[in-house]
Design an enzyme around this catalytic site. Sequence first.
Site, PDB file in Angstrom:
ATOM      1  N   HIS A  64     -13.846  -1.569  -1.568  1.00  6.79           N
ATOM      2  CA  HIS A  64     -12.900  -1.091  -0.556  1.00  6.79           C
ATOM      3  C   HIS A  64     -13.207  -1.702   0.817  1.00  6.79           C
ATOM      4  CE1 HIS A  64      -9.588   1.903  -0.597  1.00  6.79           C
ATOM      5  NE2 HIS A  64      -9.731   1.863   0.712  1.00  6.79           N
ATOM      6  N   SER A 101       0.806  -1.210   0.000  1.00  5.96           N
ATOM      7  CA  SER A 101       0.000   0.000   0.000  1.00  5.96           C
ATOM      8  C   SER A 101       0.846   1.270   0.000  1.00  5.96           C
ATOM      9  CB  SER A 101      -0.910   0.014   1.238  1.00  5.96           C
ATOM     10  OG  SER A 101      -1.585   1.244   1.368  1.00  5.96           O
ATOM     11  N   THR A 133      -5.836   2.811  -6.891  1.00  2.04           N
ATOM     12  CA  THR A 133      -7.143   2.811  -6.236  1.00  2.04           C
ATOM     13  C   THR A 133      -7.867   4.111  -6.553  1.00  2.04           C
ATOM     14  OG1 THR A 133      -6.331   1.400  -4.442  1.00  2.04           O
ATOM     15  CG2 THR A 133      -8.329   2.679  -4.008  1.00  2.04           C
ATOM     16  N   LYS A 160      -8.264  -0.487  -9.118  1.00  2.00           N
ATOM     17  CA  LYS A 160      -8.981  -1.095  -8.000  1.00  2.00           C
ATOM     18  C   LYS A 160     -10.150  -0.197  -7.583  1.00  2.00           C
ATOM     19  CE  LYS A 160      -8.210  -2.940  -3.327  1.00  2.00           C
ATOM     20  NZ  LYS A 160      -9.002  -2.018  -2.505  1.00  2.00           N
ATOM     21  N   TYR A 175      -2.024   5.510  -4.601  1.00  2.00           N
ATOM     22  CA  TYR A 175      -2.993   6.593  -4.505  1.00  2.00           C
ATOM     23  C   TYR A 175      -2.410   7.807  -5.219  1.00  2.00           C
ATOM     24  CZ  TYR A 175      -5.895   4.345  -0.890  1.00  2.00           C
ATOM     25  OH  TYR A 175      -6.734   3.509  -0.197  1.00  2.00           O
TER      26      TYR A 175
END
Length: 377
Positions: free
Chosen positions: A269, A122, A171, A245, A145
Amino acid sequence: MTPPLPGAQPPLGKIPADIGCAADYEVLAQRFMAPPSYDYVAGGSGRDLTVAANLAAFARWDIYPRLLRDVGAGHTRVTVAGQQFAHPVFLAPVAFQNLAHGAGELQSARAAHAVDSCLISSTLSSCTLEDVARGAGPQRWFQLYFQLRREHTQDLLRRAVQAGYTAIVVTLDAPIQVPSKRALDAGFRMPADCVAANLRGYAPAATPPLAPEQSRIFQGIMSTAPTWDDLRWLLGQTTLPVLVKGVLHPDDAIALRAIGVAGLVVSNHGGRTLDGAPASLDVLPAIRNAVGPAFPLLFDGGIRSGADIFKALALGADAVLVGRLQMYALSVAGALGVAHMLKLLREELEVCMALAGCATVGEIDSGTLLRRQDAPC
């Protein structure tokens, strides 16, 4: 040894004797995570309607047992986005894993390496992507992100390439995350040591003040949300495959395929964005139908067993992501717990495959399932 988290038992150095299946880690984790942290991880947003829907969706399907099938040459190998994997069980990009274990993502990376699982690291990891990569195996992807400044997004991409990540998972479904009532009632507050290690050194971009008549949501938070132009720009910044995603609507899936992404992750999510969004499993068949049989499609949302994995594969997924179970197992026994959880899930999947007469993942299709007659349409 990593010190225990406040209000929690220290992680074990062995596999607990009372773990009989992968889902048992969820119950046991309540002893190893501080109660507010457990409620935060277990919860989603709002009243947790979507969290509950994700779990309930699997119960609407049964698996047909088949007779006299030769599965002696059976295996779980899959190819996703042009890359080969020993099995279709990936570790989801869960943020701030030091909520579950002091060493956080470093332990999950070791576990993924030990059992040949693809780790998706992440952006909001409590460890840097470089440190995670050093402990992970060769199969590692980076979840991205968008940052407010494009140069910061470019730098994350550059670092991911240099650290040997082989795909980017961007995402797009979480520009707003509404707190879970469960976590708020438990008094959860993000601990001071839960910081995004990857973002240290990136000076925050200044955001203009709002006029009195402007909305904190529309003109505030959403003014910095990614756009189609941002995604087109991103696709031009890297030669790595880029997967998106957070896809739930077939029209979005069609548009994303047309723009040139390498694959999709069907996901709500984990119920952490729009409370009341459909269960990921419920929309999976429609999205598979929209993008066609060969387009890479991963699934995220509510996996607790090998049977859940089998059902997701049957309904259109090429592989699945495991999020909350990862955190639960991490809290109980660190890397050993996560590796054991993944091993159990793979064996549970193999049991389903063998009894359903499927020697390979490619043989798992919608014909292996029966929708329960008492299930709502």
